[in-house]
Enzyme design. Sequence first.
Site, short mmCIF file in Angstrom:
data_model
loop_
_atom_site.label_atom_id
_atom_site.label_comp_id
_atom_site.label_asym_id
_atom_site.label_seq_id
_atom_site.Cartn_x
_atom_site.Cartn_y
_atom_site.Cartn_z
N GLY A 180 39.50 42.64 35.77
CA GLY A 180 38.69 44.07 35.70
C GLY A 180 38.86 44.76 36.81
O GLY A 180 39.40 46.09 36.74
N THR A 181 38.93 44.25 37.97
CA THR A 181 39.07 44.97 39.15
C THR A 181 40.29 45.44 39.46
O THR A 181 40.26 46.83 39.73
CB THR A 181 38.43 44.12 40.46
OG1 THR A 181 36.83 43.96 40.28
CG2 THR A 181 38.53 44.87 41.89
N ASN A 184 27.40 48.16 33.59
CA ASN A 184 27.51 46.71 33.63
C ASN A 184 26.03 46.20 34.48
O ASN A 184 25.72 45.23 34.48
CB ASN A 184 28.46 46.31 34.92
CG ASN A 184 28.33 47.03 36.15
OD1 ASN A 184 28.40 48.32 36.17
ND2 ASN A 184 28.02 46.56 37.42
N GLN A 234 32.50 45.45 30.14
CA GLN A 234 31.20 45.00 29.51
C GLN A 234 31.04 45.24 28.27
O GLN A 234 30.04 45.20 27.57
CB GLN A 234 30.36 45.59 30.34
CG GLN A 234 29.98 44.86 32.03
CD GLN A 234 29.73 43.52 32.07
OE1 GLN A 234 29.46 42.77 31.06
NE2 GLN A 234 29.72 43.11 33.25
N HIS A 261 36.85 36.89 31.51
CA HIS A 261 35.73 35.95 31.65
C HIS A 261 34.65 36.63 31.33
O HIS A 261 33.47 35.97 31.44
CB HIS A 261 35.78 35.48 33.10
CG HIS A 261 35.42 36.59 34.12
ND1 HIS A 261 34.61 35.92 34.81
CD2 HIS A 261 35.98 37.39 34.85
CE1 HIS A 261 34.11 37.02 35.94
NE2 HIS A 261 35.22 37.97 35.72
N THR A 284 54.18 37.09 38.73
CA THR A 284 54.24 36.28 37.49
C THR A 284 52.97 36.23 36.87
O THR A 284 51.92 35.93 37.33
CB THR A 284 54.62 34.78 37.90
OG1 THR A 284 55.67 34.69 38.57
CG2 THR A 284 54.77 33.87 36.85
N CYS A 293 25.65 43.10 46.56
CA CYS A 293 24.89 42.51 47.80
C CYS A 293 25.82 42.99 49.05
O CYS A 293 26.99 43.20 48.81
CB CYS A 293 24.56 41.01 48.01
SG CYS A 293 23.84 40.33 46.73
#
Lengths: 358, 373
Positions: free
Chosen positions: B70-71, B143, B171, B193, B229, B315
Site C-alpha cells: 500500500g505504501t 485507517n 482499508q 496483507h 521482478t 509512533c
Amino acid sequence: MRILAAMSGGVDSAVAAARLVDAGHDVTGVHLALSKNPESYRSGARGCCSLEDSHDARRAADVLGIPFYVWDFAERFAAEVVEDFLAEYAAGRTPNPCLRCNEKIKFAAVLERGLALGFDALATGHYALTHRVGEEVQLHRAAEPRKDQSYVLGVLDQQQLRHSVFPLGTDGSKADVRAEAATRGLLVAKKPDSHDICFIPTGDTSGFLHDRLGRRAGDILDARGEVVGAHAGAHQFTVGQRHGLNLSVPAADGRPRYVLAVSPATNSVTVGPKEALAVRVIEGIRPTWTQGMVAGPWRGLAQWRAHSEPMAATIETAGDTVRVTLDAPAHGIAPGQAVVHYDGERVVGSATIARTYR
Amino acid sequence: MLRAYLDHAASSPMSASVVEAMAVVWQRAGNPSSLHTAGRGLRRILEQARESIAADLGARPSEVVFCSGGTEANNLALLGAAGPDGGLVVSAVEHPSVARVRDVLGSRVVVAPVDAEGRVDAASLRSALTGGTRCLSVMWANNETGVLEPVDELVEVARSAGVISHSDAVQAVGHVPVDFAASGLDLLSLSAHKLGGPVGIGALVVRRGVSVVPTGFGGGQESRVRSGTVPVALAVGFAAALRDAVARLDTEALRLTALGDRLIAGVRGIPEVRVNTVGAASPAIVHVTVRGTRADDVLLLLDAGGIDCSTGSACAAGVHQPSEVLLAMGRTAAEAAAGLRFSFGPTTTAADVETLLAVLPSAVERARSAFRE
C-alpha cells in the site's frame, strides 16, 4: 510480582530483566525517551536517550519475550534534570544529573506511573542490594565495591525502596554480566558502557554549558585577589578542578593550583594551592533518608562522588540541615554534589552539599 | 491465557488455503519475464493472479500494477500523477504514505480540511484546487477510524476540474464493496496483507489512458511504470485472499457489523469514552477515544489482559504521538493521544469481543489513575 523493568538499551538492564523473567516474575520492559529529538543523538551517542538505545532495548525485550513500551518523559526530564543541571552550574555549583534523574524521574514519575498501572515494583540494572528487615527495606552497597552504584541511589526513600528491585547487586564483575548476556543471546553483550551524561552525548560538558549558558569572560584570581588568568564563563568550573585553567601568571611556589571557589555573582573563579581545598565540615541541605531521619550525632561514612573513597565522619541533622564532620580533612568537595552517608555498607541518606568549612 | 487478536487493520493473518496456494509456487524455477519454458510457466500463473484480482476489483487486468504494498502504491500514485511540477490536493486524514508527500513536494501539496467526523466534502476539495493541481487524493476508508470518505464527490470534483482522482483503498478493499470501473477513479491503491494476503505485495490500479510517471527505474516489468521482478507466489496469495474476501464480503459485513455493534454497546457503558467510528464506516474497525488516558497505557494493560489492539496512529521512536487524524477532526492533543482502534477480520469471534469487554473497563480505570497532566 508484576515488575516494570527499566531498559536503557545497555547490557546491565537487559540482564537484570532477564533474571527477573527467569525467577518467574511477570516482567514488562520500558524504555524512557528522555530527549525531545532523539534523532539528533543518533550518531556516536552512547547515552540513554538515543534511537539506537531504544532499538537495543526493544530487541532485548523481544529476545526475552516480554512486552515493551517506550515512555516519553522528555518534557519532565528537560524540566527536572536538564534545567536543574544548568541552573546549578549557573549558580556556581556542581550537580549530579544521574542522581537527580533517579530522584525525580526513574524512581518518582516512572515508578508512580508503573504502580498506578498495577505493577508491584520497578527494576533497574543498578549494582546495589536491598535487604528486607521486618517491614523495612535497607539499601546496601553492591557485593563488588568497584561496581557499586549505591551512591546514585542514595536519594531514594523508604517508599521508593519498597518498590525497587536491583537484580545485579550480587554480581562479582561486569565481565560476568556480559558473559551472561552473551549466553542468553542478548546482542547488547558487547555494547560499550555509557559514561557520558546522557543529554550531552558528545561528552563535551564544557561546550554544552557554553552553548546553553553563554560565554561571559572574566578573571581567574588567586587567594589574594590578584588576577592570574582569564576564563570564558565562571559556570565552566568546578571546585577542586586542576586542569584546563590556562593560568597566565605562574604560582610563586611553582606548585599546581586548583579551583577553590566559583562565584557567578562576580563571574570570578578563585584558585589556590591544594591545601586550601581541605574541608573538615560539610553542610548539606534537602536531606533524604532511606529509612527515615536519623538525627544523630552518629558515626558513619560519607561519600560525595560516585566512586570517591568513603570517609569516616560524624553526622548530625537539625531541621533540614545535615552537618557532616570528617575525621580527616578531604579535598575537592564541591557545592551542589550530593553527600551520601553510610552505616557500614548500608545507605542511610543523602543531602545536597550547600557549604563546606575548613 | 486466551488471547484476542483485534488488530486486523494492521495485518490480517493468512488462511491455510492462501498459504497453500502460494506454497506450490515458491518451489518453481524461473522469472516471469523470461522467455523460456520455466519463465512462461510462471508468467502464466502471474497473469492468472492479475486477472483474478482485476475481476474482483472491477478493473481490467492491464490496469493492475503490482508493487510492494500500500505504501509504495500510494507513493507511486501521488508522485507519478504530480509529475515533475504538478500539484496535489489530499485530505487532512490520509495515511502517512499519502500525507507525507508534503515532505517531498512541499507547497505543491494542498490539504483539504475534514469535518468533525473526519470526512472531506466536495466544497472542501474544490476550494483546495489550484491552477497547478494534477491529482486529488482521498482515502476510501480511514485507517484509524474506519470512516468512509465520499469517493463519488472526489471523482466528481476531479472530473469537473480535469484532474486525476486517486483513492487509497487499503482499508476498504475486502471490507466494503469496491468496484474500480464503477467508482470512476483514475487511480486506486490496495495492499494484500490487510485482507488476508501476504505482506510484501500490493497494487496500484491505473485506469487505462491515465499516465503515471515512474518513480523508480529498471526493467519496467509492470506496465513500464514499476520496475522489479514481481513475486509471483505473493501475487498468487494476494489473488486468493482477495477472492475469498470478496466472496464472503456480504456475510462478513453483517457479521462484523454485529460484532462492532456489540463492542460499541459495551464501550458505551464506560464513562467518557467517545466512539469515533460514526456514520458510513468499514464494518471491520471500531475506534474510540478514552478520555483521561494515554492510549499506550491502555494498550499495555490490554496486552497484559490478552488483547492485541492498536492506537491506529504512528509512533515516533517508539513514543506514541497524538493522532494527526483526530487532530484534523478538531480534537485536542490530549484526546488525539487517547485513541484506541479495534479491528476485525475473518478469524474474529464474538468471544474475542467479550474477552475485550471483560478487561476494558478495569484497564481504562487503571490507565486513568496513572494519567496526570
